[in-house]
Design a protein around this motif. Sequence first.
Motif, short mmCIF file in Angstrom:
data_model
loop_
_atom_site.label_atom_id
_atom_site.label_comp_id
_atom_site.label_asym_id
_atom_site.label_seq_id
_atom_site.Cartn_x
_atom_site.Cartn_y
_atom_site.Cartn_z
N PHE A 10 0.72 -1.16 0.06
CA PHE A 10 -0.21 -0.17 0.09
C PHE A 10 0.98 1.47 0.02
CE2 PHE A 10 -3.02 -3.07 2.19
CZ PHE A 10 -3.92 -3.00 1.15
N GLU A 11 0.43 2.36 -0.79
CA GLU A 11 1.07 3.68 -0.47
C GLU A 11 -0.20 4.71 -0.20
OE1 GLU A 11 1.26 5.76 -4.67
OE2 GLU A 11 2.43 3.82 -4.61
N THR A 12 0.18 5.41 0.55
CA THR A 12 -0.67 6.65 0.88
C THR A 12 -1.16 7.49 -0.06
OG1 THR A 12 -1.19 8.70 2.23
CG2 THR A 12 1.09 8.19 1.54
N SER A 14 -2.32 10.77 0.42
CA SER A 14 -1.99 11.92 0.81
C SER A 14 -0.90 12.60 -0.13
CB SER A 14 -1.19 11.83 2.19
OG SER A 14 -1.12 13.42 2.75
N VAL A 45 -5.66 4.84 1.06
CA VAL A 45 -4.38 4.25 0.39
C VAL A 45 -4.62 3.69 -0.84
CG1 VAL A 45 -3.18 3.78 2.62
CG2 VAL A 45 -4.59 1.89 1.34
N ASP A 47 -3.53 0.32 -3.55
CA ASP A 47 -2.59 -0.81 -3.61
C ASP A 47 -2.01 -0.77 -4.89
OD1 ASP A 47 -4.51 -1.59 -5.75
OD2 ASP A 47 -5.38 -3.25 -4.46
N TYR A 90 -7.93 -3.23 6.35
CA TYR A 90 -8.24 -2.23 5.28
C TYR A 90 -9.52 -2.95 4.79
CZ TYR A 90 -3.05 -1.41 5.39
OH TYR A 90 -1.83 -0.76 5.96
#
Length: 237
Positions: A10-12, A14, A45, A47, A90
């Motif tokens: 996962f990566e944010t 934001s 997030v 994937d 999640y």
Amino acid sequence: MNSDIVLYNFETVSGKFEIPIDNSLIPLNEVTKNSISNAWEECAVFDEFGRVWIISDKIHVLLRTSKENAKYIIGGISDNNKYRDGDILYIRGSEIYKILDEILQNARSFRRENYIRFSELFYRAIRDSDRGCLLRTAFYEHLNRTIGSLKQKRIKTFALEYDELTGEILEYQSCEFSHIRSVSLFPQFASLIENGLIVNKKTHEEITRYNINDENELYNLCELKGWSLEWYKGYLK
């Protein structure tokens, strides 16, 4: 849960999407708007396939409900749409989006509807962001490269000579790789040779005719047709 099968990276989100603005909404409390905005920034997030997931901790803020109600709602979501990594749970963003729509249509006040609409804006902004689109594009290209080679890889890996379901001699030129979990519903498994069987073209056509989407539906079809069930235990492993 999917954590038993696929390990996601996962990566944010934001800083990777544009904060949505909709001037058609009636004036909303700025504190509440900020809490919704912050919750999406902190809990959403991507994937590696470019799909949106939501960390469960602040789903109550996104849904404009109590923690107790959110816990009940999350409990009703199928395990296929959840992923656990240690203490973090999640939930697929698409499930949260559906729930937002249900809440909006039963909001009991126009003001609450508009808070839900405001929350919905963030999901769409994140889903349609450049980063989300880029990740999905890369995944589509990966599938196109790998799916075409699955037939030969599986035949070679397992030295197959017979249709894995009917037991008939394989017609090598026309036989096909038949996905057990369908590509459309389970794209994360689409490139795995373990997620398919080599069958003759007419067998594959029959599977398609019955709209088979997963291993349980295929198992039932095999029982109906008198086909082999030997693949099932190995697939579960």
